[in-house]
Design a protein around this motif. Structure first.
Motif, PDB file in Angstrom:
ATOM      1  N   GLU A 110       0.105   7.911 -15.583  1.00  0.00           N
ATOM      2  CA  GLU A 110       0.921   7.410 -14.476  1.00  0.00           C
ATOM      3  C   GLU A 110       0.106   7.335 -13.196  1.00  0.00           C
ATOM      4  OE1 GLU A 110       5.332   9.166 -15.733  1.00  0.00           O
ATOM      5  OE2 GLU A 110       4.051  10.263 -14.330  1.00  0.00           O
ATOM      6  N   PHE A 111      -0.641   8.389 -12.919  1.00  0.00           N
ATOM      7  CA  PHE A 111      -1.420   8.398 -11.683  1.00  0.00           C
ATOM      8  C   PHE A 111      -2.511   7.328 -11.719  1.00  0.00           C
ATOM      9  CE2 PHE A 111      -4.803   9.740  -8.837  1.00  0.00           C
ATOM     10  CZ  PHE A 111      -4.079   9.935  -7.663  1.00  0.00           C
ATOM     11  N   GLU A 112      -3.149   7.146 -12.867  1.00  0.00           N
ATOM     12  CA  GLU A 112      -4.209   6.131 -12.976  1.00  0.00           C
ATOM     13  C   GLU A 112      -3.636   4.742 -12.694  1.00  0.00           C
ATOM     14  OE1 GLU A 112      -8.144   4.582 -13.971  1.00  0.00           O
ATOM     15  OE2 GLU A 112      -7.305   6.452 -13.164  1.00  0.00           O
ATOM     16  N   HIS A 113      -2.417   4.495 -13.159  1.00  0.00           N
ATOM     17  CA  HIS A 113      -1.781   3.201 -12.897  1.00  0.00           C
ATOM     18  C   HIS A 113      -1.624   2.965 -11.400  1.00  0.00           C
ATOM     19  CE1 HIS A 113       1.101  -0.100 -12.957  1.00  0.00           C
ATOM     20  NE2 HIS A 113       1.895   0.629 -12.198  1.00  0.00           N
ATOM     21  N   TRP A 114      -1.036   3.943 -10.704  1.00  0.00           N
ATOM     22  CA  TRP A 114      -0.796   3.757  -9.273  1.00  0.00           C
ATOM     23  C   TRP A 114      -2.087   3.814  -8.471  1.00  0.00           C
ATOM     24  CZ3 TRP A 114       3.308   1.442  -7.915  1.00  0.00           C
ATOM     25  CH2 TRP A 114       4.491   1.600  -8.648  1.00  0.00           C
ATOM     26  N   ASP A 115      -3.024   4.603  -8.915  1.00  0.00           N
ATOM     27  CA  ASP A 115      -4.334   4.653  -8.263  1.00  0.00           C
ATOM     28  C   ASP A 115      -5.003   3.276  -8.331  1.00  0.00           C
ATOM     29  OD1 ASP A 115      -6.830   6.291  -7.330  1.00  0.00           O
ATOM     30  OD2 ASP A 115      -7.528   5.226  -9.106  1.00  0.00           O
ATOM     31  N   THR A 116      -4.965   2.674  -9.509  1.00  0.00           N
ATOM     32  CA  THR A 116      -5.546   1.345  -9.679  1.00  0.00           C
ATOM     33  C   THR A 116      -4.831   0.321  -8.813  1.00  0.00           C
ATOM     34  OG1 THR A 116      -6.186   1.856 -11.963  1.00  0.00           O
ATOM     35  CG2 THR A 116      -6.072  -0.471 -11.364  1.00  0.00           C
ATOM     36  N   MET A 117      -3.502   0.373  -8.792  1.00  0.00           N
ATOM     37  CA  MET A 117      -2.718  -0.567  -7.995  1.00  0.00           C
ATOM     38  C   MET A 117      -3.026  -0.423  -6.501  1.00  0.00           C
ATOM     39  SD  MET A 117      -0.713  -2.476  -9.929  1.00  0.00           S
ATOM     40  CE  MET A 117       0.689  -2.920  -8.899  1.00  0.00           C
ATOM     41  N   LEU A 118      -3.152   0.818  -6.045  1.00  0.00           N
ATOM     42  CA  LEU A 118      -3.428   1.038  -4.627  1.00  0.00           C
ATOM     43  C   LEU A 118      -4.786   0.488  -4.237  1.00  0.00           C
ATOM     44  CD1 LEU A 118      -2.728   2.239  -1.871  1.00  0.00           C
ATOM     45  CD2 LEU A 118      -3.726   4.399  -2.648  1.00  0.00           C
ATOM     46  N   MET A 146       0.842  -1.204   0.000  1.00  0.00           N
ATOM     47  CA  MET A 146       0.000   0.000   0.000  1.00  0.00           C
ATOM     48  C   MET A 146       0.870   1.244   0.000  1.00  0.00           C
ATOM     49  SD  MET A 146      -2.956  -1.055   2.767  1.00  0.00           S
ATOM     50  CE  MET A 146      -3.753  -2.661   2.677  1.00  0.00           C
ATOM     51  N   ARG A 147       1.915   1.236   0.820  1.00  0.00           N
ATOM     52  CA  ARG A 147       2.818   2.396   0.887  1.00  0.00           C
ATOM     53  C   ARG A 147       3.572   2.588  -0.429  1.00  0.00           C
ATOM     54  NH1 ARG A 147       1.981   6.554   4.183  1.00  0.00           N
ATOM     55  NH2 ARG A 147       0.976   5.774   6.075  1.00  0.00           N
ATOM     56  N   ARG A 148       3.948   1.490  -1.076  1.00  0.00           N
ATOM     57  CA  ARG A 148       4.640   1.579  -2.361  1.00  0.00           C
ATOM     58  C   ARG A 148       3.737   2.214  -3.411  1.00  0.00           C
ATOM     59  NH1 ARG A 148       5.701  -1.201  -7.247  1.00  0.00           N
ATOM     60  NH2 ARG A 148       3.875  -2.532  -6.947  1.00  0.00           N
ATOM     61  N   CYS A 149       2.490   1.787  -3.466  1.00  0.00           N
ATOM     62  CA  CYS A 149       1.538   2.341  -4.437  1.00  0.00           C
ATOM     63  C   CYS A 149       1.229   3.801  -4.124  1.00  0.00           C
ATOM     64  CB  CYS A 149       0.253   1.518  -4.445  1.00  0.00           C
ATOM     65  SG  CYS A 149       0.476  -0.187  -5.000  1.00  0.00           S
ATOM     66  N   LEU A 150       1.130   4.108  -2.837  1.00  0.00           N
ATOM     67  CA  LEU A 150       0.875   5.481  -2.423  1.00  0.00           C
ATOM     68  C   LEU A 150       2.009   6.397  -2.887  1.00  0.00           C
ATOM     69  CD1 LEU A 150      -1.113   7.227  -0.752  1.00  0.00           C
ATOM     70  CD2 LEU A 150       0.318   6.762   1.241  1.00  0.00           C
ATOM     71  N   ALA A 151       3.249   5.950  -2.703  1.00  0.00           N
ATOM     72  CA  ALA A 151       4.412   6.743  -3.135  1.00  0.00           C
ATOM     73  C   ALA A 151       4.435   6.897  -4.650  1.00  0.00           C
ATOM     74  CB  ALA A 151       5.698   6.082  -2.645  1.00  0.00           C
ATOM     75  N   GLY A 152       4.040   5.854  -5.376  1.00  0.00           N
ATOM     76  CA  GLY A 152       3.998   5.940  -6.832  1.00  0.00           C
ATOM     77  C   GLY A 152       3.021   6.995  -7.302  1.00  0.00           C
ATOM     78  N   TYR A 163      -6.391  13.702  -4.159  1.00  0.00           N
ATOM     79  CA  TYR A 163      -6.545  12.248  -4.164  1.00  0.00           C
ATOM     80  C   TYR A 163      -5.452  11.574  -3.333  1.00  0.00           C
ATOM     81  CZ  TYR A 163     -10.011  12.489  -7.973  1.00  0.00           C
ATOM     82  OH  TYR A 163     -11.130  12.734  -8.734  1.00  0.00           O
ATOM     83  N   CYS A 164      -4.226  12.083  -3.442  1.00  0.00           N
ATOM     84  CA  CYS A 164      -3.126  11.492  -2.682  1.00  0.00           C
ATOM     85  C   CYS A 164      -3.356  11.637  -1.174  1.00  0.00           C
ATOM     86  CB  CYS A 164      -1.803  12.135  -3.075  1.00  0.00           C
ATOM     87  SG  CYS A 164      -1.170  11.600  -4.682  1.00  0.00           S
ATOM     88  N   ALA A 165      -3.853  12.785  -0.755  1.00  0.00           N
ATOM     89  CA  ALA A 165      -4.138  12.999   0.668  1.00  0.00           C
ATOM     90  C   ALA A 165      -5.225  12.044   1.146  1.00  0.00           C
ATOM     91  CB  ALA A 165      -4.564  14.445   0.904  1.00  0.00           C
ATOM     92  N   GLU A 166      -6.242  11.841   0.303  1.00  0.00           N
ATOM     93  CA  GLU A 166      -7.318  10.919   0.672  1.00  0.00           C
ATOM     94  C   GLU A 166      -6.822   9.473   0.684  1.00  0.00           C
ATOM     95  OE1 GLU A 166     -10.994  13.671  -1.015  1.00  0.00           O
ATOM     96  OE2 GLU A 166     -10.272  11.980  -2.203  1.00  0.00           O
TER      97      GLU A 166
END
Length: 222
Positions: free
Chosen positions: A132-140, A117-123, A185-188
């Motif tokens: 790029e954000f959609e990729h990490w958002d989906t992964m998280l 979760m932390r790895r995806c959050l950092a991504g 979104y990152c804060a949430e």
């Protein structure tokens, strides 16, 4: 055979030209009914009728309050073949499932799950483009499902991911992506992860619900 004439025929012909050319790619939003009517020299009612015909044929997708979009190329194959769920359906499903998945994740998440979760959050925090954000958002979001260690819930999450792999969804996300939106979104996302780490099921559920409601508003309007 009598050739069709009149305003409706004009609208049909112009729309057919737009859809068959490279003017509009799959997932692209058509001009408003008002703009189309002005361009074609016909009434908005005529444009609406022509668009309704195209929607019935599966060539466009119409969403109340947001406009008309070019359907994915394979959406016109026939009933049930290549038909993607609408963004409204996707968000309704996500709001029904994802918040209620969090208490299970809270109870079952391992140390490795929390690290993912932390790895995806950092991504996501490092992402600069919508893709790029959609990729990490989906992964998280999927990492929360994986943390439940429940094959049914993980499968349901994968189904939601698959439903988002379509031009209309991607177009909406790209159109609403801004540095401010990403920061919000990152804060949430961080609040959700923190609640899972704190083993607080109620806080995690509510944080996810708050986040998805914001996403829905940004994509679909209030």
């Amino acid at each position: 055979m009598t050739m069709a004439v009149g305003p409706l025929a004009t609208a049909r012909t112009r729309l057919a030209q737009m859809l068959s050319s490279e003017e509009l790619a799959p997932g692209a939003r058509l001009p408003t009914e008002r703009d189309l009517a002005a361009d074609m020299g016909v009434s908005r009612a005529v444009v609406r009728s022509a668009l309704d015909e195209l929607a019935a044929q599966g060539k466009v997708v119409r969403h109340v309050g947001r406009g008309t979009f070019v359907a994915p190329r394979d959406q016109s194959l026939g009933p049930g073949e290549g038909v993607y769920p609408s963004p409204t359906e996707i968000m309704t499903s996500r709001l029904a499932l994802e918040p209620e998945m969090l208490p299970v994740a809270v109870a079952s998440a391992t140390h490795s799950d929390l690290l993912e979760m932390r790895r995806c959050l950092a991504g996501g925090e490092a992402a600069h483009t919508s893709e790029e954000f959609e990729h990490w958002d989906t992964m998280l979001h999927h990492s929360f499902a994986v943390a439940t260690h429940n094959s049914v819930l993980i499968g349901a999450s994968q189904l939601l991911i698959d439903s988002r792999r379509q031009p209309v969804w991607g177009s909406l996300k790209k159109r609403t992506f801004t540095p401010e939106t990403r920061e919000c979104y990152c804060a949430e996302h961080a609040a959700i992860v923190a609640a899972v780490e704190d083993r607080d099921p109620d806080a995690a559920r509510e944080a996810m619900r708050t986040h998805l409601r914001r996403v829905r508003t940004n994509l679909l309007g209030p």
